[in-house]
Scaffold this active site. Structure first.
Site, PDB file in Angstrom:
ATOM      1  N   PRO A 138      92.994  18.558  74.677  1.00 58.61           N
ATOM      2  CG  PRO A 138      91.803  19.353  72.934  1.00 58.61           C
ATOM      3  CD  PRO A 138      92.810  18.917  73.140  1.00 58.61           C
ATOM      4  CG  LEU A 139      89.246  15.473  73.046  1.00 60.69           C
ATOM      5  CD1 LEU A 139      89.359  14.724  71.802  1.00 60.69           C
ATOM      6  CD2 LEU A 139      87.625  16.077  73.285  1.00 60.69           C
ATOM      7  N   GLY A 140      91.682  15.105  77.264  1.00 61.43           N
ATOM      8  CA  GLY A 140      92.244  14.424  78.529  1.00 61.43           C
ATOM      9  C   GLY A 140      91.220  14.146  79.647  1.00 61.43           C
ATOM     10  N   GLY A 141      91.136  12.939  79.979  1.00 60.57           N
ATOM     11  CA  GLY A 141      90.180  12.396  80.981  1.00 60.57           C
ATOM     12  C   GLY A 141      89.021  11.730  80.312  1.00 60.57           C
ATOM     13  CE1 TYR A 146     104.133  18.629  68.833  1.00 62.83           C
ATOM     14  CE2 TYR A 146     102.676  19.377  67.252  1.00 62.83           C
ATOM     15  CZ  TYR A 146     102.886  19.216  68.230  1.00 62.83           C
ATOM     16  OH  TYR A 146     102.424  20.042  69.342  1.00 62.83           O
TER      17      TYR A 146
END
Length: 287
Positions: free
Chosen positions: A201-204, A45
């Site tokens: 986890p917040l895709g979309g 990263y």
């Protein structure tokens, strides 16, 4: 080691578009203040060439500068990927590389042993059992206390579980309202008693806030989350995390954040209990 229901994905603090260190440190401290005890990082990263371990060093400095108790914080890092500085990602699952990478990560984190070390991605050029065997050796040597896997399928999880036994504690795959193809891996984790750590986890879910502008057209799968959020007076991101938490007791989302406000909002998701009819609405739309 028990951790908070929601972790902090520290990647945005070090990659392209990263904040300055003052804001990055404030974001980590806000997470700790909100009760977050899982911080997810990786040696890859970083943004530019020659910055291997940028995020690990940043997290270590932020923890050292925190005024409170950090003894209960689990820092999970990963090895097996690289970034040459041109925006691309490489993969290297050779046992010798993984062992060197883990030792270097431990030094950067200032840890006698890494709390959770995850194999970042299977290397198609290296037999899977060989890469997992390196994790077994790291466990036996005391370099790491627990092992995890990332970006894996059910067969790879089962083979790794046979090699690592109780040393395997987690699987980190992409899972969100927009990407749900890791359902089989989630079910297997529940059967084996492994934590499932959804990345991205917040895709979309389009960006929006209760007191700021909203995207005019959320993604189709995210529109229902916006509706529930408006009814509840919370952000759609918080609804998405609450939806994930309701799916399985083994799920521990690790949403990324680059601002204190973002991680504070995410950390409040466990307090949002969605009603059965709300969960049914979200599932119907996603189906």
């Amino acid at each position: 080691m028990a951790v908070s229901p929601v972790g902090l994905g520290a990647m945005p603090l070090s990659i392209e578009g990263r904040p300055d260190e003052e804001r990055a440190t404030a974001t980590v401290h806000a997470a700790l203040d909100a009760g977050v005890t899982l911080i997810d990082t990786a040696d890859s990263y970083h943004w530019h060439a020659g910055e291997t371990g940028h995020n690990e060093l940043l997290v270590a400095r932020a923890l050292a500068r925190y005024g409170g108790d950090t003894s209960g914080v689990l820092v999970a890092t990963k090895g097996g990927r690289g970034r040459p500085g041109d925006g691309s990602w490489t993969v290297d699952g050779r046992p010798a590389h993984l062992k060197r990478a883990a030792e270097a990560s431990a030094r950067r984190l200032g840890a006698e042993a890494i709390g959770l070390y995850q194999l970042h991605k299977p290397d198609p050029a290296v037999p899977w059992a060989d890469s997992v065997g390196a994790l077994r050796e790291l466990l036996d040597a005391g370099t790491i206390r627990a092992a995890g896997l990332s970006n894996v399928d059910t067969a790879q999880i089962e083979q790794a579980h046979a090699i690592l036994g109780d040393g395997l504690v987690s699987v980190q795959n992409q899972f969100s309202p927009a990407v749900r193809d890791s359902e089989p891996e989630l079910r297997l984790c529940a059967e084996l008693g492994l934590a499932f750590l959804p990345w991205s986890p917040l895709g979309g879910i389009s960006r929006s806030s209760l007191d700021g502008p909203k995207d005019p057209a959320p993604a189709p799968e995210g529109a229902a989350f916006h509706r529930v959020a408006a009814d509840r007076g919370v952000s759609p991101q918080r609804v998405a995390l609450a939806w994930l938490l309701a799916r399985s007791p083994v799920i521990v989302p690790v949403p990324g954040a680059s601002r204190p406000e973002s991680i504070r909002d995410s950390a409040a998701a466990p307090e949002l209990e969605l009603a059965p009819e709300e969960l049914a609405l979200l599932e119907d739309v996603l189906r």
